[in-house]
Design an enzyme around this catalytic site. Structure first.
Site, PDB file in Angstrom:
ATOM      1  N   SER A 222       0.833  -1.213   0.000  1.00 23.96           N
ATOM      2  CA  SER A 222       0.000   0.000   0.000  1.00 23.96           C
ATOM      3  C   SER A 222       0.861   1.254   0.000  1.00 23.96           C
ATOM      4  O   SER A 222       0.494   2.250  -0.611  1.00 23.96           O
ATOM      5  CB  SER A 222      -0.962   0.001   1.190  1.00 23.96           C
ATOM      6  OG  SER A 222      -0.265  -0.142   2.408  1.00 23.96           O
ATOM      7  N   GLU A 223       2.011   1.225   0.688  1.00 27.27           N
ATOM      8  CA  GLU A 223       2.977   2.325   0.609  1.00 27.27           C
ATOM      9  C   GLU A 223       4.399   1.797   0.714  1.00 27.27           C
ATOM     10  O   GLU A 223       4.649   0.783   1.384  1.00 27.27           O
ATOM     11  CB  GLU A 223       2.767   3.366   1.721  1.00 27.27           C
ATOM     12  CG  GLU A 223       1.765   4.452   1.400  1.00 27.27           C
ATOM     13  CD  GLU A 223       0.383   4.139   1.930  1.00 27.27           C
ATOM     14  OE1 GLU A 223      -0.540   4.934   1.700  1.00 27.27           O
ATOM     15  OE2 GLU A 223       0.225   3.076   2.569  1.00 27.27           O
ATOM     16  N   THR A 224       5.306   2.510   0.074  1.00 23.85           N
ATOM     17  CA  THR A 224       6.742   2.258   0.210  1.00 23.85           C
ATOM     18  C   THR A 224       7.416   3.567   0.603  1.00 23.85           C
ATOM     19  O   THR A 224       7.105   4.622   0.048  1.00 23.85           O
ATOM     20  CB  THR A 224       7.345   1.715  -1.101  1.00 23.85           C
ATOM     21  OG1 THR A 224       6.761   0.442  -1.397  1.00 23.85           O
ATOM     22  CG2 THR A 224       8.849   1.545  -0.991  1.00 23.85           C
TER      23      THR A 224
END
Length: 279
Positions: A43-45
């Site tokens: 979902s996020e990096t």
């Protein structure tokens, strides 16, 4: 290039939300960071760079686009830095698109500062209800549906109870359209709970950014802590909050909020929790 995956906001070292973390990203362009985030598919990096104004600069990318701030990816990034012995326990600053924010690193938990809350539009619930395939009876009618931000804007939707919350089957296309209309990241649903150690059970939908549902959302739960304070729904005198998310996904996460109150006003707000110790 080495990438790390870290579970943030774990409960009893289980569950949590996976974030990608990439160290020493000065050689990458935004386009390359976006490509890496899409390939990783989380979902996020978080991409860690040097900063002229803080200890670190961190850029956050979903599979679809860059976002100003991300709670679970921040918690993951600083947990990794601690466990690799790049940093030790203490107070640090991170430069983000939401501003320069403090991060507190302890042996067991990471807490990050968020921007002070903005309590924005109160919304008519009719189109929101349609997008969630529920009726007015499913809402907690004592709490308005409202846009709130502590760095990222979400629509906060009070659900009557935990059972209804977990049964909701949303229309992701409608949520995407409504999110565009109100210029928000997505929806944060919450059901207040009578348990002593749980303030609310939550779900978060952000299909506009390629996230149909995630199991832990730091920024949204920090804003929720601020909303509960504004609504006078705080269970304790130390302004600590405990939120459970991911139950509907079979991936339970525990997110902790803390507020600093002076003269009945929120002066600082933090979100944090545990991370997994393996990568």
């Amino acid at each position: 290039m080495k990438t790390y995956t870290v579970r943030a906001f774990t409960k009893d070292n289980k569950g949590g939300n996976i974030a990608g973390v990439v160290l020493d990203c000065s050689i990458f362009s935004n386009k390359e960071m976006q490509y890496i985030a899409k390939e990783l598919g989380f979902s996020e990096t978080a991409f860690i760079l040097k900063s002229a104004v803080a200890d670190f600069k961190i850029k956050f990318f979903t599979p679809e686009s860059e976002v100003d701030l991300c709670g679970h990816a921040t918690i993951a990034a600083f947990s990794l830095l601690r466990n690799l012995k790049i940093i030790s326990c203490g107070t640090y600053t991170q430069e983000t698109k939401a501003g320069v924010l403090k991060v507190f690193v302890t042996e067991n938990e990471i807490f990050m500062e968020q921007s002070l809350p903005e309590f924005l539009n109160i919304l008519n619930s009719s189109e929101i209800l349609d997008s969630l395939n529920i009726t007015e009876e499913s809402l907690d009618k004592n709490i308005p549906v409202r846009i709130i931000s502590t760095g990222l804007k979400d629509i906060f939707i009070p659900i009557k109870n935990r059972e209804i919350l977990n049964k909701i089957s949303p229309n992701q296309d409608m949520i995407k359209s409504i999110s565009k209309k109100f210029n928000v990241i997505g929806y944060h649903l919450f059901a207040l709970d009578e348990e002593v150690n749980v303030d609310a059970y939550c779900r978060n939908f952000a299909p506009l950014y390629g996230i149909d549902e995630e199991s832990a959302t730091g920024t949204s739960n920090c804003a929720l802590a601020c909303y509960l304070y504004k609504l006078d729904k705080v269970k304790n005198d130390n302004y600590h909050f405990n939120f459970i998310q991911g139950e509907s996904l079979g991936n339970i996460s525990e997110i902790k909020g803390q507020l600093k109150i002076e003269s009945n006003h929120i002066k600082e707000c933090y979100i944090g929790g545990h991370c997994s110790s393996t990568y």
